[in-house]
Write a protein that holds these residues in place. Structure first.
Motif, PDB file in Angstrom:
ATOM      1  N   MET A  64       0.827  -1.193   0.000  1.00 14.53           N
ATOM      2  CA  MET A  64       0.000   0.000   0.000  1.00 14.53           C
ATOM      3  C   MET A  64       0.865   1.249   0.000  1.00 14.53           C
ATOM      4  N   SER A 106      -0.282  -3.626   5.362  1.00 11.39           N
ATOM      5  CA  SER A 106       0.018  -2.905   4.121  1.00 11.39           C
ATOM      6  C   SER A 106       0.741  -3.755   3.083  1.00 11.39           C
ATOM      7  N   HIS A 161      -3.476   5.859  -0.899  1.00  5.94           N
ATOM      8  CA  HIS A 161      -4.707   5.209  -1.354  1.00  5.94           C
ATOM      9  C   HIS A 161      -4.467   4.266  -2.531  1.00  5.94           C
ATOM     10  N   ARG A 197      -7.942  -0.990  -2.633  1.00  6.94           N
ATOM     11  CA  ARG A 197      -7.511  -1.328  -1.277  1.00  6.94           C
ATOM     12  C   ARG A 197      -6.874  -2.716  -1.277  1.00  6.94           C
TER      13      ARG A 197
END
Length: 277
Positions: free
Chosen positions: A195, A233, A198, A214
């Motif tokens: 990640m 993440s 966003h 996501r």
């Protein structure tokens, strides 16, 4: 002979197939006119006997297309045995042709032509068991006729005219719902996902790409891909892990591209269960 073969011949709505089917059926009508089964040989004129059989046979031919298109697809989807499917189709054909058989019999038996009063008198005169026996004869003849014509057609058709097999589905690729988001030049061998705000950065053996989604949504799309989430993440592919090492209190996974991914405590037990730690 499969149900697909029967559907292709009896139900294919093309002019060529309808003409071929009509030719087969008309030939059968001529043969039946010569043989004269079920007392039809008692008709005084050969012309009348041939007209009797040709009319019934050609009506059957017209009826066969809609019946085949309506009956065979659901039987194929339900996995019917070909013999059972053939019997069901022959029975439906017999039910459809039976009223015409009765009409012809009334016409041939009446000295004054077909009238309403004579038709009712004829139908009352014939007993219930006679109708059953009569229908049985129609069913047997219909089944023999359909079976013989189907086998003759199968024997004489050209190789290129064989029934088109049902289209096969493209082989499933693990994680294909996610992989189709990537540029084609990145291939389909994932290393890890990380990640970045966003965005999600996907690493493959051929490069990386940012995707607006996501990590948890990506994990759902990668449900059947051999990999697992190791951090809130980060997600890694199992065959991309080359080494697991400790850096103080941290656990790091080194990947094939020398990229290192941290492992959070909540995922340690999961990694141990996979034999990675």
């Amino acid at each position: 002979m499969t149900l697909n073969d029967l559907k292709e011949f009896w139900g294919k709505p093309t002019i060529q197939n309808e003409l071929r089917k009509t030719l087969y059926m008309a030939t059968a009508g001529v043969v039946l006119g010569l043989i004269g089964p079920f007392d039809s040989y008692n008709l005084p004129q050969a012309f009348a006997r041939h007209l009797y059989w040709l009319s019934l046979i050609l009506i059957s031919s017209l009826m066969s297309g809609p019946l085949a298109r309506g009956m065979f697809p659901p039987m194929i989807r339900a996995g019917f045995n070909p013999l059972l499917g053939f019997i069901v189709f022959a029975f439906a054909m017999s039910v459809g042709i039976f009223p015409f058989v009765i009409f012809n019999e009334i016409y041939l038996a009446s000295p004054y032509g077909v009238t309403w009063d004579y038709s009712l008198e004829f139908l009352r005169y014939v007993g219930a068991w006679d109708y059953v026996e009569w229908f049985g004869q129609v069913f047997v003849l219909t089944a023999v006729l359909i079976g013989a014509i189907s086998m003759i057609h199968k024997a004489v058709q050209k190789p290129g005219e064989a029934a088109t097999p049902a289209p096969t589905q493209a082989p499933h690729t693990a994680g294909q719902n996610f992989l189709k988001r990537l540029a084609p030049n990145l291939g389909d061998e994932l290393l890890c996902l990380s990640m970045e705000d966003h965005y999600l950065r996907a690493f493959t053996t051929k490069g990386d790409q940012l995707i607006l989604m996501r990590l948890k949504d990506a994990a759902v799309e990668l449900d059947d891909y051999p990999g697992l989430q190791v951090h809130r993440s980060h997600w890694v592919a199992l065959d991309a892990i080359s080494e697991a090492r400790r850096d103080g209190r941290r656990i790091l996974l080194k990947l094939k591209n020398d990229h290192e991914v941290p492992v959070s405590r909540s995922y340690v037990d999961h990694l141990k269960a996979q034999g990675i730690l």
